[in-house]
Design a protein around this motif. Structure first.
Motif, short mmCIF file in Angstrom:
data_model
loop_
_atom_site.label_atom_id
_atom_site.label_comp_id
_atom_site.label_asym_id
_atom_site.label_seq_id
_atom_site.Cartn_x
_atom_site.Cartn_y
_atom_site.Cartn_z
N TYR A 1 29.30 26.55 39.81
CA TYR A 1 28.83 25.55 40.76
C TYR A 1 29.79 25.49 41.95
O TYR A 1 30.91 26.02 41.89
CB TYR A 1 28.76 24.18 40.08
CG TYR A 1 27.54 24.00 39.21
CD1 TYR A 1 27.37 24.75 38.04
CD2 TYR A 1 26.55 23.10 39.55
CE1 TYR A 1 26.25 24.60 37.26
CE2 TYR A 1 25.42 22.93 38.76
CZ TYR A 1 25.27 23.68 37.62
OH TYR A 1 24.15 23.53 36.84
N SER A 2 29.36 24.75 42.97
CA SER A 2 30.20 24.62 44.18
C SER A 2 31.40 23.71 43.93
O SER A 2 32.23 23.54 44.83
CB SER A 2 29.35 24.09 45.34
OG SER A 2 28.75 22.87 44.95
N ALA A 3 31.50 23.11 42.75
CA ALA A 3 32.67 22.34 42.30
C ALA A 3 32.45 22.10 40.82
O ALA A 3 31.36 22.35 40.30
CB ALA A 3 32.78 21.00 43.03
N ALA B 1 27.75 18.64 43.01
CA ALA B 1 28.00 20.09 43.02
C ALA B 1 26.68 20.84 42.82
O ALA B 1 25.83 20.41 42.04
CB ALA B 1 28.97 20.46 41.90
N HIS C 1 34.30 18.13 48.91
CA HIS C 1 32.97 18.72 48.69
C HIS C 1 31.99 18.16 49.71
O HIS C 1 31.22 18.91 50.34
CB HIS C 1 32.51 18.42 47.25
CG HIS C 1 31.30 19.22 46.86
ND1 HIS C 1 30.02 18.78 47.06
CD2 HIS C 1 31.17 20.44 46.29
CE1 HIS C 1 29.16 19.69 46.63
NE2 HIS C 1 29.85 20.72 46.16
N THR D 1 37.85 23.35 44.30
CA THR D 1 38.46 23.53 42.98
C THR D 1 39.64 22.57 42.83
O THR D 1 40.14 22.04 43.82
CB THR D 1 39.00 24.96 42.81
OG1 THR D 1 40.01 25.17 43.78
CG2 THR D 1 37.92 26.01 42.96
N ALA E 1 33.30 26.57 47.81
CA ALA E 1 33.45 25.77 46.59
C ALA E 1 34.75 24.98 46.65
O ALA E 1 35.69 25.35 47.35
CB ALA E 1 33.44 26.68 45.36
N VAL F 1 31.17 21.34 51.79
CA VAL F 1 30.04 22.00 51.11
C VAL F 1 28.74 21.24 51.36
O VAL F 1 27.71 21.83 51.63
CB VAL F 1 30.30 22.17 49.60
CG1 VAL F 1 29.21 23.00 48.94
CG2 VAL F 1 31.67 22.79 49.34
N LEU G 1 25.38 27.94 42.00
CA LEU G 1 25.46 29.14 42.85
C LEU G 1 24.81 30.31 42.09
O LEU G 1 25.38 30.80 41.13
CB LEU G 1 26.92 29.48 43.15
CG LEU G 1 27.73 28.38 43.86
CD1 LEU G 1 29.22 28.71 43.89
CD2 LEU G 1 27.22 28.17 45.28
N MET H 1 38.68 31.05 43.35
CA MET H 1 38.34 29.78 42.68
C MET H 1 39.10 29.67 41.36
O MET H 1 39.69 28.64 41.05
CB MET H 1 36.82 29.71 42.40
CG MET H 1 35.99 29.48 43.63
SD MET H 1 34.21 29.59 43.26
CE MET H 1 33.98 28.15 42.20
#
Ligand code: ADP
Ligand code: ASP
Ligand code: MG
Length: 422
Positions: free
Chosen positions: A204-206, A214, A417, A284, A282, A421, A217, A228
């Protein structure tokens, strides 16, 4: 009379190979192991040769490490001077048992479903490492026993996270290292793909546990995922992604809790095509960060000696800055089992050492992060709006990060995020 040349493995092979790796949450109890066995059987019946890599059940590795620390503390309170960090060789002997339990139980469960299966430890299946205990690197894979068993129609189960050093010692590959076992085996066996099953249906994007917004992806390039993983996203281990990138292994991240054969989401990790730019963004977080500041001595010996001790303890240098005799280090301690001795040694070695612990690193990973001052300005502004005070901000081509109070990491991830994002 001349005997015909024996056919090589690749000439006789008819079925493609799939390597499947199941993490701790996927094999946490016997019922879940049963679901894994069902998926393995279905894959075998779909016409594949299957090599399964397993992690230890649930939180077994953490529990074993806690026992080791208890054993150490007991000796310290008994007044016996000696090591306060458990010896890493013994940690490897201890924690490698976790995966061994899981591999045998899965083999039993698969055989109970009518398929032939055999389990192997890392050393039995030819995973050769260097001699760094607790975070060894794989230097060679000799999968002959696996190839022989696949040729006899067996499903092969491998204990992840472990190997054998060239000195014939049992080693482990660093936390989350079963991913590395799986990718390295997929490369050595020229598998069609490597499937990594966990409790999330991909990348996921987070971390979806920390950031409810999130998004999933469906595809990701190796370099972005490696960044990441190196900056704290534990969905896949960084060493595994590096192996996949080098050997060009197609990795699919999936959830083991999705129905077998049903429609399911996944993330494909692959190489970028010609002219393709990394597109994914993303956020992290690394929860165990240390900020160290000290003064270098006149002979310039303290910094190299400190770096050597830091590396030996399993801490990772995220950032190093030296201005005159002032040294500043950002360290990640998330892979270090215990560094209490190292902490004390650094105190003796480094003049005016100031260590700040209880910190975290929040990062935005993706292209364009060092294109002028704007990304860092946005990062500071977004953190400021969320009342998160950054101790330090860092930027490189693929990543912008801030060192923040670990207690504020969730707010920091959500703020970044939303800003980067969306
Ligand atoms: P396993 O035990 O199967 O190896 P891990 O716990 O190591 O699984 O990795 C899965 C976890 O990674 C998820 O539960 C999730 O909370 C976490 N995670 C962190 N960052 C991400 C991300 N970007 N995408 C998906 N999961 C993430
Ligand atoms: N069991 C090991 C760990 O907890 C390895 C892994 O899960 O991949 O780190
Ligand atoms: Mg993992």
């Amino acid at each position: 009379m001349l005997l015909p040349e024996p056919k090589s493995e690749s000439e006789t092979r008819t079925r493609p190979i799939v390597v499947q790796k199941y993490g701790g949450s996927s094999v946490a109890d016997v019922e879940k192991l049963g679901s894994v066995a069902d998926r393995v059987v279905a894959t075998r019946r779909a016409g594949y040769d299957v090599v399964v890599v397993v992690s230890a059940m649930g939180k077994t590795t953490d529990a074993l490490l806690e026992l080791a620390h208890q054993a150490c503390r007991a000796s310290a309170s008994g007044g016996t001077p000696g090591a306060i960090e458990p010896p890493r060789r013994e940690l490897d002997m201890l924690v490698s048992t976790g995966e061994r339990v899981a591999m045998a139980l899965l083999s039993i469960a698969i055989q109970a479903r009518g398929l032939s299966a055999i389990s192997f430890t890392g050393s039995q299946c030819g995973i050769i490492t260097n001699d760094r205990h607790f975070d060894a690197r794989i230097i060679e894979v000799r999968p002959h026993r696996i190839e022989d068993e696949l040729a006899r129609g067996m499903v092969v189960i491998v204990a992840g996270y472990q190997g054998m050093s060239y000195k014939r010692e049992i080693t482990t590959l660093g936390r989350g290292g079963s991913d590395t076992t799986a990718v390295a085996l997929a490369a050595a066996l020229q598998a069609e793909r490597c499937e990594i099953y966990s409790d999330v249906d991909g990348v996921y994007s987070a971390d979806p546990r920390a950031v409810p917004d999130a998004h999933h992806l469906p595809e990701l390039d190796y370099a972005t995922l490696q960044h990441m993983a190196e900056s704290g996203a534990k969905v896949l281990c960084a060493q595994a992604v590096e192996w996949a990138r080098r050997a060009g292994v197609a990795v699919y991240a999936r959830s083991s809790f999705d129905p077998v054969g049903g429609p399911a989401r996944e993330t494909l990790v692959r190489k970028l095509g010609p002219g393709e730019e990394p597109r994914a963004r993303a956020v992290t977080a690394d929860r165990a960060v240390v900020l160290a500041r000290f003064r270098e001595d006149a002979g310039g010996r303290a910094l190299p000696a400190a770096i050597e001790k830091i590396a030996r303890a399993g801490l990772r240098v995220v950032h190093l800055r030296q201005a005159g005799d002032a040294v500043e280090l950002v360290l990640s301690a998330s892979a270090a089992p215990d560094w209490s001795e190292t902490r004390a040694e650094l105190g003796k070695l480094c003049r005016e050492l100031a260590l700040e612990e209880g910190l975290g690193l929040v990062s935005v990973v993706g292209g364009g992060m060092a294109d002028g001052p704007e990304p860092l300005r946005r990062l500071r502004r977004a953190l400021g709006h969320a009342a998160v005070e950054p101790r330090l901000c860092l930027a490189s081509a693929l990543c912008a990060s801030a060192v923040v109070d670990a207690a504020r990491l969730v707010e920091a991830q959500r703020a970044l995020h939303a800003e980067f994002v969306g």
